[in-house]
Write a protein that holds these residues in place. Structure first.
Motif, PDB file in Angstrom:
ATOM      1  N   TRP A 176       0.519   1.969 -13.762  1.00 26.13           N
ATOM      2  CA  TRP A 176       1.529   2.316 -14.015  1.00 26.13           C
ATOM      3  C   TRP A 176       0.938   2.353 -15.593  1.00 26.13           C
ATOM      4  O   TRP A 176       1.677   3.738 -16.054  1.00 26.13           O
ATOM      5  N   ALA A 177      -0.059   2.712 -16.212  1.00 26.36           N
ATOM      6  CA  ALA A 177      -0.597   3.161 -17.398  1.00 26.36           C
ATOM      7  C   ALA A 177      -0.141   4.305 -17.310  1.00 26.36           C
ATOM      8  O   ALA A 177       0.022   5.237 -17.969  1.00 26.36           O
TER       9      ALA A 177
ATOM     10  N   GLN B 212       1.196  -1.220  -0.007  1.00 29.19           N
ATOM     11  CA  GLN B 212      -0.124   0.008  -0.011  1.00 29.19           C
ATOM     12  C   GLN B 212       0.419   1.155  -0.303  1.00 29.19           C
ATOM     13  O   GLN B 212       0.812   2.646  -0.391  1.00 29.19           O
ATOM     14  N   ALA B 213       2.494   1.221   0.904  1.00 29.51           N
ATOM     15  CA  ALA B 213       2.705   2.472   0.421  1.00 29.51           C
ATOM     16  C   ALA B 213       3.455   2.869  -0.506  1.00 29.51           C
ATOM     17  O   ALA B 213       3.220   3.786  -1.114  1.00 29.51           O
ATOM     18  N   SER B 214       3.771   1.467  -1.653  1.00 29.39           N
ATOM     19  CA  SER B 214       3.876   2.040  -2.737  1.00 29.39           C
ATOM     20  C   SER B 214       3.756   2.318  -3.483  1.00 29.39           C
ATOM     21  O   SER B 214       3.207   3.335  -4.535  1.00 29.39           O
ATOM     22  N   LEU B 215       1.376   1.889  -3.548  1.00 24.04           N
ATOM     23  CA  LEU B 215       0.977   2.653  -4.115  1.00 24.04           C
ATOM     24  C   LEU B 215       0.578   3.867  -3.976  1.00 24.04           C
ATOM     25  O   LEU B 215       0.767   4.645  -4.917  1.00 24.04           O
ATOM     26  N   GLY B 216       0.493   4.199  -2.782  1.00 27.36           N
ATOM     27  CA  GLY B 216       1.006   5.703  -2.764  1.00 27.36           C
ATOM     28  C   GLY B 216       1.423   6.416  -3.057  1.00 27.36           C
ATOM     29  O   GLY B 216       1.665   7.647  -3.476  1.00 27.36           O
ATOM     30  N   TYR B 217       2.836   6.048  -2.894  1.00 29.14           N
ATOM     31  CA  TYR B 217       4.265   7.238  -3.529  1.00 29.14           C
ATOM     32  C   TYR B 217       3.719   6.279  -5.539  1.00 29.14           C
ATOM     33  O   TYR B 217       4.443   7.518  -6.298  1.00 29.14           O
ATOM     34  N   TYR B 218       3.554   5.740  -5.786  1.00 28.64           N
ATOM     35  CA  TYR B 218       3.315   5.890  -7.315  1.00 28.64           C
ATOM     36  C   TYR B 218       2.012   6.786  -7.456  1.00 28.64           C
ATOM     37  O   TYR B 218       2.166   7.654  -8.485  1.00 28.64           O
ATOM     38  N   ILE B 219       0.765   6.997  -6.799  1.00 32.07           N
ATOM     39  CA  ILE B 219      -0.181   8.031  -7.296  1.00 32.07           C
ATOM     40  C   ILE B 219       0.218   9.231  -6.743  1.00 32.07           C
ATOM     41  O   ILE B 219      -0.431  10.282  -7.136  1.00 32.07           O
ATOM     42  N   ASN B 220       1.551   9.724  -6.121  1.00 35.47           N
ATOM     43  CA  ASN B 220       1.758  11.246  -5.355  1.00 35.47           C
ATOM     44  C   ASN B 220       1.687  12.010  -6.672  1.00 35.47           C
ATOM     45  O   ASN B 220       1.485  12.890  -6.585  1.00 35.47           O
ATOM     46  N   PRO B 221       2.759  11.706  -7.646  1.00 38.97           N
ATOM     47  CA  PRO B 221       3.086  12.433  -8.940  1.00 38.97           C
ATOM     48  C   PRO B 221       1.696  12.995  -8.920  1.00 38.97           C
ATOM     49  O   PRO B 221       1.907  13.804  -9.728  1.00 38.97           O
TER      50      PRO B 221
ATOM     51  N   ALA C 136      -3.837  10.354 -17.075  1.00 36.63           N
ATOM     52  CA  ALA C 136      -3.127   9.431 -16.379  1.00 36.63           C
ATOM     53  C   ALA C 136      -3.998  10.195 -14.937  1.00 36.63           C
ATOM     54  O   ALA C 136      -4.329   8.852 -14.160  1.00 36.63           O
ATOM     55  N   VAL C 137      -5.027  10.900 -14.361  1.00 40.63           N
ATOM     56  CA  VAL C 137      -5.524  10.908 -13.092  1.00 40.63           C
ATOM     57  C   VAL C 137      -6.648  10.278 -13.261  1.00 40.63           C
ATOM     58  O   VAL C 137      -6.739   9.518 -11.764  1.00 40.63           O
ATOM     59  N   ALA C 138      -7.658  10.278 -13.849  1.00 41.55           N
ATOM     60  CA  ALA C 138      -8.415   9.360 -14.115  1.00 41.55           C
ATOM     61  C   ALA C 138      -8.178   7.712 -14.359  1.00 41.55           C
ATOM     62  O   ALA C 138      -8.719   7.095 -13.554  1.00 41.55           O
ATOM     63  N   LEU C 139      -7.117   7.539 -14.770  1.00 43.05           N
ATOM     64  CA  LEU C 139      -6.561   6.320 -14.847  1.00 43.05           C
ATOM     65  C   LEU C 139      -5.901   5.847 -13.470  1.00 43.05           C
ATOM     66  O   LEU C 139      -6.828   4.230 -12.955  1.00 43.05           O
ATOM     67  N   ALA C 140      -4.591   6.360 -12.520  1.00 41.17           N
ATOM     68  CA  ALA C 140      -4.995   6.230 -10.722  1.00 41.17           C
ATOM     69  C   ALA C 140      -5.873   6.474 -10.604  1.00 41.17           C
ATOM     70  O   ALA C 140      -6.419   5.231  -9.774  1.00 41.17           O
ATOM     71  N   GLY C 141      -7.248   7.015 -10.481  1.00 38.05           N
ATOM     72  CA  GLY C 141      -8.632   7.236  -9.831  1.00 38.05           C
ATOM     73  C   GLY C 141      -8.761   5.793  -9.833  1.00 38.05           C
ATOM     74  O   GLY C 141      -9.905   5.721  -9.070  1.00 38.05           O
ATOM     75  N   ALA C 142      -8.954   5.687 -11.260  1.00 42.96           N
ATOM     76  CA  ALA C 142      -9.884   4.514 -11.601  1.00 42.96           C
ATOM     77  C   ALA C 142      -9.526   2.992 -11.009  1.00 42.96           C
ATOM     78  O   ALA C 142      -9.962   2.585 -10.187  1.00 42.96           O
ATOM     79  N   GLY C 143      -8.104   3.056 -10.641  1.00 44.44           N
ATOM     80  CA  GLY C 143      -7.237   1.550 -10.090  1.00 44.44           C
ATOM     81  C   GLY C 143      -7.404   1.889  -8.827  1.00 44.44           C
ATOM     82  O   GLY C 143      -7.916   1.200  -7.959  1.00 44.44           O
ATOM     83  N   VAL C 144      -7.287   2.709  -8.156  1.00 44.41           N
ATOM     84  CA  VAL C 144      -7.157   2.903  -6.661  1.00 44.41           C
ATOM     85  C   VAL C 144      -8.789   2.428  -6.392  1.00 44.41           C
ATOM     86  O   VAL C 144      -9.640   1.441  -5.430  1.00 44.41           O
ATOM     87  N   THR C 145     -10.065   2.995  -7.261  1.00 44.58           N
ATOM     88  CA  THR C 145     -10.923   2.665  -6.716  1.00 44.58           C
ATOM     89  C   THR C 145     -12.271   1.165  -7.178  1.00 44.58           C
ATOM     90  O   THR C 145     -12.515   0.850  -6.050  1.00 44.58           O
ATOM     91  N   ILE C 146     -10.726   0.519  -8.471  1.00 46.62           N
ATOM     92  CA  ILE C 146     -11.315  -0.703  -8.616  1.00 46.62           C
ATOM     93  C   ILE C 146     -10.769  -1.959  -6.963  1.00 46.62           C
ATOM     94  O   ILE C 146     -12.179  -2.802  -6.220  1.00 46.62           O
TER      95      ILE C 146
END
Length: 300
Positions: free
Chosen positions: A268-269, A92-101, A123-133
């Motif tokens: 990653w996408a 989860q910590a690594s996920l947080g730092y992928y999302i951060n930028p 890119a922001v929308a894809l990250a949001g979708a990943g976290v939501t899923i």
């Protein structure tokens, strides 16, 4: 490029360091991290003769106010990361730092009014979708990842608008909370009967080393940020969460399910899209006549 790569590799391997202190309560580790970071940074401030700048920052409302905010944010971020590592939440910590930028991009639009190119919006929308899923699939919000990403993004935002040089800012941030940290460590030792510097020589070495482990990558980052293009730094920064994810799965055996794989695939996408857009923007921007690299600001 070497200092920047060194900084992000160090941050990526941080779980290996904090795990060595897994038997120490996270709040104690944070106390030592603050105290010894201030000691290490104070040596550098003395060497560069920046104490007048340090004092001006502390006594000027325009600079002290944002430093109080960043001190709170970075202290909370440090504590949560240490807790996450030693509680088995490195993934989860690594996920947080992928999302951060990507969250930085969103904050730049919301708070600074910066225009976003379509690629970054996607890119922001894809990250949001990943976290939501992931949240729906796990029936829980990945609060560790979201809190780490949000606190560090807010920290970077405030540091960006605060008129304080990086080394001075770090000395002020650690200096503001250092008396509280030192007082807590002494009080805790009195209450528990445990030595302030750890129960063994090994613990003492790792606790003292938290200062160097914290401050040195930040200084490497500052050096790299001055020498490299912003787009280059944008790509290198993903070494940190990639290293953390590798530690989580390969070293500590944290679960990595199909749902995690799908979520990270979207992240990653988003990262690839974000990085590619940054590279294109960098190529389009005018470069200095002598071919020198453009300087970027460091918000370590």
């Amino acid at each position: 490029m070497i200092p920047a790569v060194g900084a992000y590799l160090a941050w990526g391997l941080f779980p290996l360091y904090w795990k060595q202190l897994g038997h120490v309560p996270p709040i104690e580790i944070l106390g030592h991290r603050v105290v010894w970071s201030f000691v290490f940074v104070a040596i550098l401030v003395s060497w560069q003769r920046r104490w007048p700048e340090f004092l001006r920052t502390l006594t000027t409302g325009r600079t002290l106010a944002p430093m109080l905010v960043t001190t709170t944010l970075i202290s909370g971020n440090w504590f949560l990361f240490i807790w996450a590592v030693n509680s088995g939440h490195v993934t989860q910590a690594s996920l947080g730092y992928y999302i951060n930028p990507l969250l930085n991009v969103l904050f730049a639009r919301v708070f600074l009014g910066e225009k976003l190119r379509p690629a970054k919006l996607v890119a922001v929308a894809l990250a949001g979708a990943g976290v939501t899923i992931l949240a729906i699939g796990e029936a829980t919000i990945p609060w560790v990842a979201l809190t780490l990403a949000t606190t560090f993004a807010l920290y970077g935002l405030v540091r960006k608008v605060a008129p304080v040089e990086p080394l001075t800012a770090l000395s002020v941030e650690t200096g503001l909370v250092m008396p509280l940290a030192a007082t807590f460590l002494i009080w805790n030792s009195h209450q528990t009967g445990a030595p302030v510097l750890g129960a063994s020589a090994r613990d003492t070495a790792f606790l003292l080393g938290t200062g160097i482990a914290t401050a040195l990558p930040l200084l490497w980052f500052a050096i790299g940020a001055k020498r490299l293009r912003y787009s280059t730094m944008g790509i290198i920064q993903y070494l940190a969460p990639t290293g953390q994810l590798a530690c989580a799965v390969l070293v500590y055996g944290e679960p990595f399910t199909e749902r995690h794989a799908f979520t990270f695939a979207l992240i990653w996408a988003a990262v690839i899209l974000y990085a590619a857009d940054g590279i294109r923007a960098g190529r389009r921007s005018a470069r200095p006549p002598d071919g020198a690299e453009a300087e970027v600001s460091a918000s370590a």
